[in-house]
Design a protein around this motif. Structure first.
Motif, mmCIF file in Angstrom:
data_model
loop_
_atom_site.group_PDB
_atom_site.id
_atom_site.type_symbol
_atom_site.label_atom_id
_atom_site.label_comp_id
_atom_site.label_asym_id
_atom_site.label_seq_id
_atom_site.Cartn_x
_atom_site.Cartn_y
_atom_site.Cartn_z
ATOM 1 N N HIS A 42 0.841 -1.211 0.000
ATOM 2 C CA HIS A 42 0.000 0.000 0.000
ATOM 3 C C HIS A 42 0.876 1.261 0.000
ATOM 4 C CE1 HIS A 42 -4.329 1.287 0.785
ATOM 5 N NE2 HIS A 42 -3.652 2.403 0.580
ATOM 6 N N SER A 43 2.110 1.134 0.498
ATOM 7 C CA SER A 43 3.021 2.294 0.466
ATOM 8 C C SER A 43 3.304 2.706 -0.982
ATOM 9 C CB SER A 43 4.343 1.963 1.151
ATOM 10 O OG SER A 43 4.120 1.561 2.474
ATOM 11 N N HIS A 46 0.492 4.942 -1.783
ATOM 12 C CA HIS A 46 0.646 6.271 -1.154
ATOM 13 C C HIS A 46 1.639 7.118 -1.972
ATOM 14 C CE1 HIS A 46 -1.616 5.253 2.461
ATOM 15 N NE2 HIS A 46 -0.743 4.384 2.903
ATOM 16 N N LEU A 185 -7.009 -6.632 7.961
ATOM 17 C CA LEU A 185 -6.494 -7.876 7.377
ATOM 18 C C LEU A 185 -6.197 -7.653 5.894
ATOM 19 C CD1 LEU A 185 -5.869 -10.788 8.362
ATOM 20 C CD2 LEU A 185 -8.002 -11.484 7.276
ATOM 21 N N LEU A 188 -0.097 -6.365 5.182
ATOM 22 C CA LEU A 188 0.639 -6.415 6.441
ATOM 23 C C LEU A 188 -0.118 -7.244 7.468
ATOM 24 C CD1 LEU A 188 2.387 -4.255 5.119
ATOM 25 C CD2 LEU A 188 2.262 -2.908 7.218
ATOM 26 N N SER A 207 -11.255 -6.462 12.036
ATOM 27 C CA SER A 207 -11.420 -6.085 10.641
ATOM 28 C C SER A 207 -12.695 -5.253 10.529
ATOM 29 C CB SER A 207 -11.520 -7.369 9.811
ATOM 30 O OG SER A 207 -11.731 -7.093 8.458
ATOM 31 N N LYS A 212 -14.003 -11.627 5.917
ATOM 32 C CA LYS A 212 -12.780 -12.442 5.748
ATOM 33 C C LYS A 212 -12.523 -13.324 6.970
ATOM 34 C CE LYS A 212 -10.749 -8.467 4.632
ATOM 35 N NZ LYS A 212 -9.747 -7.426 4.256
ATOM 36 N N ARG A 340 -1.922 -10.299 -0.914
ATOM 37 C CA ARG A 340 -0.921 -9.435 -1.514
ATOM 38 C C ARG A 340 -0.903 -9.684 -3.012
ATOM 39 N NH1 ARG A 340 0.712 -5.023 0.902
ATOM 40 N NH2 ARG A 340 2.850 -5.007 1.617
HETATM 41 P P1 NAP Z 1 -3.571 -3.056 2.658
HETATM 42 O O1 NAP Z 1 -3.205 -4.373 2.078
HETATM 43 O O2 NAP Z 1 -4.413 -2.117 1.901
HETATM 44 O O3 NAP Z 1 -4.217 -3.349 4.107
HETATM 45 C C1 NAP Z 1 -4.775 -2.344 4.899
HETATM 46 C C2 NAP Z 1 -6.029 -2.893 5.572
HETATM 47 O O4 NAP Z 1 -6.547 -1.886 6.436
HETATM 48 C C3 NAP Z 1 -7.165 -3.206 4.633
HETATM 49 O O5 NAP Z 1 -7.084 -4.473 4.063
HETATM 50 C C4 NAP Z 1 -8.375 -3.092 5.544
HETATM 51 O O6 NAP Z 1 -8.495 -4.290 6.305
HETATM 52 C C5 NAP Z 1 -7.948 -1.988 6.503
HETATM 53 N N1 NAP Z 1 -8.528 -0.689 6.129
HETATM 54 C C6 NAP Z 1 -8.369 -0.017 4.957
HETATM 55 N N2 NAP Z 1 -9.044 1.148 4.981
HETATM 56 C C7 NAP Z 1 -9.643 1.221 6.188
HETATM 57 C C8 NAP Z 1 -10.472 2.171 6.823
HETATM 58 N N3 NAP Z 1 -10.830 3.306 6.201
HETATM 59 N N4 NAP Z 1 -10.898 1.925 8.078
HETATM 60 C C9 NAP Z 1 -10.552 0.790 8.716
HETATM 61 N N5 NAP Z 1 -9.769 -0.158 8.160
HETATM 62 C C10 NAP Z 1 -9.324 0.056 6.919
HETATM 63 O O7 NAP Z 1 -2.245 -2.235 2.999
HETATM 64 P P2 NAP Z 1 -0.803 -2.749 3.476
HETATM 65 O O8 NAP Z 1 0.055 -2.910 2.282
HETATM 66 O O9 NAP Z 1 -0.981 -3.839 4.434
HETATM 67 O O10 NAP Z 1 -0.264 -1.442 4.220
HETATM 68 C C11 NAP Z 1 -0.969 -0.921 5.325
HETATM 69 C C12 NAP Z 1 -0.384 0.408 5.766
HETATM 70 O O11 NAP Z 1 0.929 0.189 6.292
HETATM 71 C C13 NAP Z 1 -0.203 1.431 4.625
HETATM 72 O O12 NAP Z 1 -0.512 2.718 5.146
HETATM 73 C C14 NAP Z 1 1.285 1.333 4.305
HETATM 74 O O13 NAP Z 1 1.796 2.497 3.751
HETATM 75 C C15 NAP Z 1 1.843 1.101 5.682
HETATM 76 N N6 NAP Z 1 3.170 0.487 5.700
HETATM 77 C C16 NAP Z 1 4.001 0.882 6.688
HETATM 78 C C17 NAP Z 1 5.231 0.302 6.801
HETATM 79 C C18 NAP Z 1 6.126 0.668 7.941
HETATM 80 O O14 NAP Z 1 7.340 0.477 7.844
HETATM 81 N N7 NAP Z 1 5.593 1.154 9.036
HETATM 82 C C19 NAP Z 1 5.642 -0.663 5.878
HETATM 83 C C20 NAP Z 1 4.745 -1.057 4.893
HETATM 84 C C21 NAP Z 1 3.503 -0.480 4.810
HETATM 85 P P3 NAP Z 1 -9.961 -4.900 6.638
HETATM 86 O O15 NAP Z 1 -10.632 -5.100 5.318
HETATM 87 O O16 NAP Z 1 -9.628 -6.175 7.336
HETATM 88 O O17 NAP Z 1 -10.672 -3.928 7.524
#
Ligand code: NAP
Ligand code: ZN
Length: 348
Positions: A42-43, A46, A185, A188, A207, A212, A340
């Protein structure tokens, strides 16, 4: 190396297109990797949508890279041609500051070099370009060995989603007797569930809905709740030692913090572009902590890969062709990813 095939965007909000990029020539300590698979984090979205900062184009995202060593420089000692290797979110750091010396290169005091959207320290200081391409040149210290036992396509997402969840789970002591909640879910989140379960923790998924639930339980969760149901927050108040928030959007932090026990910690790894806020009284009440964590160091990333191999953990992936990147982005943003998307680099 000139004219390396890649998929990138040439301006904000434009679709992905086939472009070519240059990689630096293989230096003495460099490894040339033929990329086989690249995960979509997801990054990447972004970045591509300018949600974090103003981007420079063309932009080739991708920091979940798995491939095969195709060439090594004269001083390379760790890898040889044919090795299975990976590259994550960074490709270099100063190597000399306090944090690099601790093996926490992600927190390099002089700034690590991100795999894309950064400035290459070498040669003509070109911008770094990521893994949605066929080849990459990386200094050997930032190349990871992918153990036998994990397929390369399922290994690619470990290089970001795996380490970003392993590191805080490890740091904050997920294990037997610990109640761990994973919020969201997605990419990450599903790795957090697998890894926390393998560490021996009792795992709960929070979630948005129950759609799911079956998957969550199969991945290793013991419990699964929908946050759209207000009862969830009432019933689970004060339940968790550790909460890993992987949500890419803004949440009401106080609702989640109130689920922590005395001395519990909520770690935000999700990185929405807009600021989050909280009421300090939610923290004061139970000496709770709110923390952040960013990927992990190189040593810890190798440790995570070895841990995953030992526990037979790879990512659950949907393999796509390079022509499907835009569509995959839409599905990730709509929380419609299981769990993923991984690009088959042969289609680039
Ligand atoms: P992803 O696959 O899109 O997963 C995010 C999950 O969050 C979604 O599947 C959904 O899960 C939930 N979600 C999305 N929108 C929401 C909302 N409005 N309200 C509540 N829940 C919501 O993304 P990802 O690739 O796992 O990345 C997640 C985040 O981590 C991103 O912001 C990314 O930039 C960040 N990140 C950070 C690092 C770090 O080093 N800290 C590294 C990588 C990524 P449900 O359907 O289960 O609710
Ligand atoms: Zn990532």
């Amino acid at each position: 190396m000139k004219n390396v095939k890649a998929r990138g965007i040439t301006a904000l909000n434009e679709p992905f297109e086939a472009i070519t990029i240059d990689r630096r020539e293989v230096g003495p300590k460099d490894v040339l990797i033929e990329i086989k698979f690249a995960g979509i984090c997801h990054s990447d979205i972004h970045h591509a949508r300018g949600e974090w900062k103003e981007e420079t184009f063309p932009l080739v995202p991708g920091h979940e890279i798995a491939g095969i060593v195709a060439e090594v420089g004269s001083e390379v000692t760790k890898y040889k041609i044919g090795d299975r290797v990976g590259v994550g979110c960074m490709v270099d750091s100063c190597g000399e500051c306090e944090n690099c010396l601790k093996g926490e290169e992600q927190f390099c005091l002089n700034g690590n070099t991100p795999t894309y959207s950064g400035i290459n320290k070498y040669g003509d200081r070109e911008r770094t370009q990521g893994g949605y391409s066929t080849h990459i040149v990386v200094t050997e210290n930032f190349v990871l060995a992918i153990p036998e036992g994990i397929e390369l396509d399922e290994a690619a997402p470990l290089l970001c989603a795996g380490i970003t969840t392993y590191s805080p789970l490890h740091h904050w002591g997920a294990g037997p007797g610990k109640n761990v909640a994973v919020v969201g879910l997605g990419g990450l989140g599903h790795m957090a569930v697998k890894i926390a379960h393998a560490m021996g923790a009792e795992v709960t998924v929070l979630s948005q809905s129950l759609s799911k639930k079956e998957d969550g339980l199969r991945l290793g969760a013991d419990h699964y709740y929908a946050t759209s149901d207000g009862e969830t927050f009432k019933n689970l108040a004060g339940s968790f030692d550790l909460i890993i928030n992987t949500v890419s959007a803004k949440l009401n932090l106080d609702d989640y913090l109130s689920l922590l026990k005395l001395d519990g910690t909520m770690v935000n790894v999700g990185a929405p572009g807009e600021p989050l806020s909280l009421n300090v009284f939610t923290l004061l009440a139970m000496r709770r902590r709110f923390a952040g964590s960013m990927i992990g160091g190189i040593r810890e990333t190798q440790e995570m890969l070895n841990f995953c191999a030992e526990h037979h953990l790879g990512a659950d992936i949907e393999l796509i062709s390079a022509d499907q990147i835009d569509e995959a982005y839409e599905r990730v943003v709509a929380s419609d990813v299981r769990y993923r998307f991984v690009i088959d680099s042969a289609t680039i």
